[in-house]
Write an enzyme that holds these catalytic residues in place. Structure first.
Site, mmCIF file in Angstrom:
data_model
loop_
_atom_site.group_PDB
_atom_site.id
_atom_site.type_symbol
_atom_site.label_atom_id
_atom_site.label_comp_id
_atom_site.label_asym_id
_atom_site.label_seq_id
_atom_site.Cartn_x
_atom_site.Cartn_y
_atom_site.Cartn_z
ATOM 1 N N ARG A 48 62.152 18.009 18.064
ATOM 2 C CA ARG A 48 60.896 17.574 18.664
ATOM 3 C C ARG A 48 59.868 17.401 17.570
ATOM 4 N NH1 ARG A 48 58.679 20.997 16.404
ATOM 5 N NH2 ARG A 48 56.805 20.714 17.619
ATOM 6 N N ALA A 50 56.852 14.189 16.740
ATOM 7 C CA ALA A 50 56.957 12.728 16.641
ATOM 8 C C ALA A 50 57.675 12.244 15.373
ATOM 9 C CB ALA A 50 55.569 12.099 16.755
ATOM 10 N N ARG A 91 62.486 10.060 25.339
ATOM 11 C CA ARG A 91 61.154 10.627 25.579
ATOM 12 C C ARG A 91 60.133 9.490 25.501
ATOM 13 N NH1 ARG A 91 59.552 16.230 22.955
ATOM 14 N NH2 ARG A 91 58.242 16.203 24.818
ATOM 15 N N GLN A 198 55.643 26.486 21.485
ATOM 16 C CA GLN A 198 55.958 26.004 20.136
ATOM 17 C C GLN A 198 55.082 26.626 19.060
ATOM 18 O OE1 GLN A 198 55.303 24.025 22.829
ATOM 19 N NE2 GLN A 198 56.453 22.114 22.772
ATOM 20 N N ASP A 239 51.267 12.793 18.823
ATOM 21 C CA ASP A 239 52.456 12.015 19.153
ATOM 22 C C ASP A 239 52.150 10.531 19.249
ATOM 23 O OD1 ASP A 239 54.987 13.856 20.218
ATOM 24 O OD2 ASP A 239 53.063 14.877 20.170
ATOM 25 N N LYS A 250 50.175 17.600 22.208
ATOM 26 C CA LYS A 250 50.653 18.617 23.137
ATOM 27 C C LYS A 250 49.542 19.097 24.059
ATOM 28 C CE LYS A 250 54.084 19.579 23.308
ATOM 29 N NZ LYS A 250 55.110 18.969 24.206
#
Length: 350
Positions: A48, A50, A91, A198, A239, A250
């Protein structure tokens, strides 16, 4: 960074990924030899972040075409398109995914006169180039950001835009690693980042392993540490950055930016230029991924609410451009007006 965990490796004609779903309790590397496997790895967040998703997708597309028909370019192109379209569905929010796939497809079109076997090798070289470029980009982002910081500062991060979200250094954490190389000492506060955690399972893990002073806080504590004058700057990744400077990152980033504005703390967004999407006019046009409700109400195998509870679980939110002090890229530091200056940074370097 001698103890740094390796996020992505190309080894023995296979893609090797650190399984980030089991960190920090286990260190497991998984091998992939198909586009379908890579699609699943991205979708389930084995990998995960970007930039890391972009690099992974490039290798995944090569894996998808390595056994494609070699009788004609048209037959090969059909397989290339099929595998690229598959990977693009893994995604929806991280623009680096689509950027990397488009770059690989463009290389194929540019070199369509080659024998298909040679074209396959060209695509592998391009995936490796994307991988190497990411490392170089991250370091440059760190150097540019470091010019805005001073030794001894308190830094707040959200989610993971570190080396585990990229191939090395990270974006938001790049200046933190470079500061350590200079002998500087930052006091880093890492938002836990619900619901996937995260900030604690990834950011705190990698910074601790690198010997950097990091303290974990829950997301709801960000305002407290700001009010206590413990934070001098906030650095997050992204992202996707829209043409007007709105940023998708996020979920929780928006709230942090609002607090930063209230307490007059600089709010920096660290991104490589492939994360800037000039085709997307504003944050309103960025698709926001919604994830499994169980992520919110099932914590480490235990229910924290009734199973049939209604849950809203957007993975990202949009931070408006007016809340952002600067967007820092490998090409330089971009300030408002973002629509004009983001376009300028592309025109100046491309």
């Amino acid at each position: 960074m001698s103890d740094q965990l390796l996020t992505i490796e190309w080894k023995n004609n296979k893609l090797v990924l650190l399984d980030q779903t089991v960190l920090p309790n286990e260190i497991i590397y998984k091998e992939y030899d198909s586009a379908e496997g890579v699609w699943e790895a991205i979708r389930t967040m084995v990998v995960r972040g970007a930039p890391a998703i972009g690099v992974t997708a490039a290798y995944g597309l090569y894996l998808g075409i390595k056994d494609a028909p070699e009788s004609s370019f048209e037959d090969f192109r059909k397989t290339l398109k099929e595998k690229s379209e598959l990977l693009a569905t893994s995604r929806p929010t991280a623009v680096n995914l689509f950027w990397a796939l488009e770059r690989m497809e463009n290389i194929a079109e540019t070199n369509k006169g080659l024998p298909v076997a040679a074209l396959k090798e060209t695509l592998l070289k391009e995936a490796k180039a994307i991988h190497k470029e990411d490392e170089e980009i991250n370091r440059k982002i760190g150097e540019n950001l470091l010019s805005l910081l001073e030794d001894g500062m308190g830094i707040l991060t959200h989610c993971n835009a570190g080396s585990l979200a990229t191939t090395k250094y990270g974006t938001a954490t790049a200046p933190i690693y470079l500061a350590k190389e200079r002998g500087w000492n930052f006091k880093v506060y890492s938002d836990e980042t619900r619901p996937r955690l995260q900030g604690s399972t990834l950011t705190a893990l990698e910074l601790q392993k690198a010997g950097i002073d990091v303290t974990i806080i829950t997301d709801s504590m960000a305002g407290v540490v700001m009010s206590q004058n413990k934070i001098d700057a906030i650095i997050v990744g992204a992202d996707r950055v829209a043409a007007n400077g709105d940023v998708a990152n996020k979920v929780g980033t928006l709230g942090v930016s609002i607090l930063a504005k209230y307490y007059n703390i600089p709010f920096y967004v660290a991104v490589p230029t492939p994360t800037i999407d000039l085709k997307t006019k504003s944050g309103k046009d960025i698709p926001i991924e919604e994830r499994d409700p169980e992520e919110v109400i099932n914590l480490f195998g235990k229910w924290t609410a009734l199973k049939d509870s209604k849950v809203y679980n957007p993975a990202f939110d949009i931070t408006p451009a007016e809340n952002i002090t600067a967007i820092v890229t490998e090409k330089g530091i971009v300030r408002a007006p973002y629509r004009e200056n983001l376009l300028k940074i592309f025109n100046d370097f491309y």
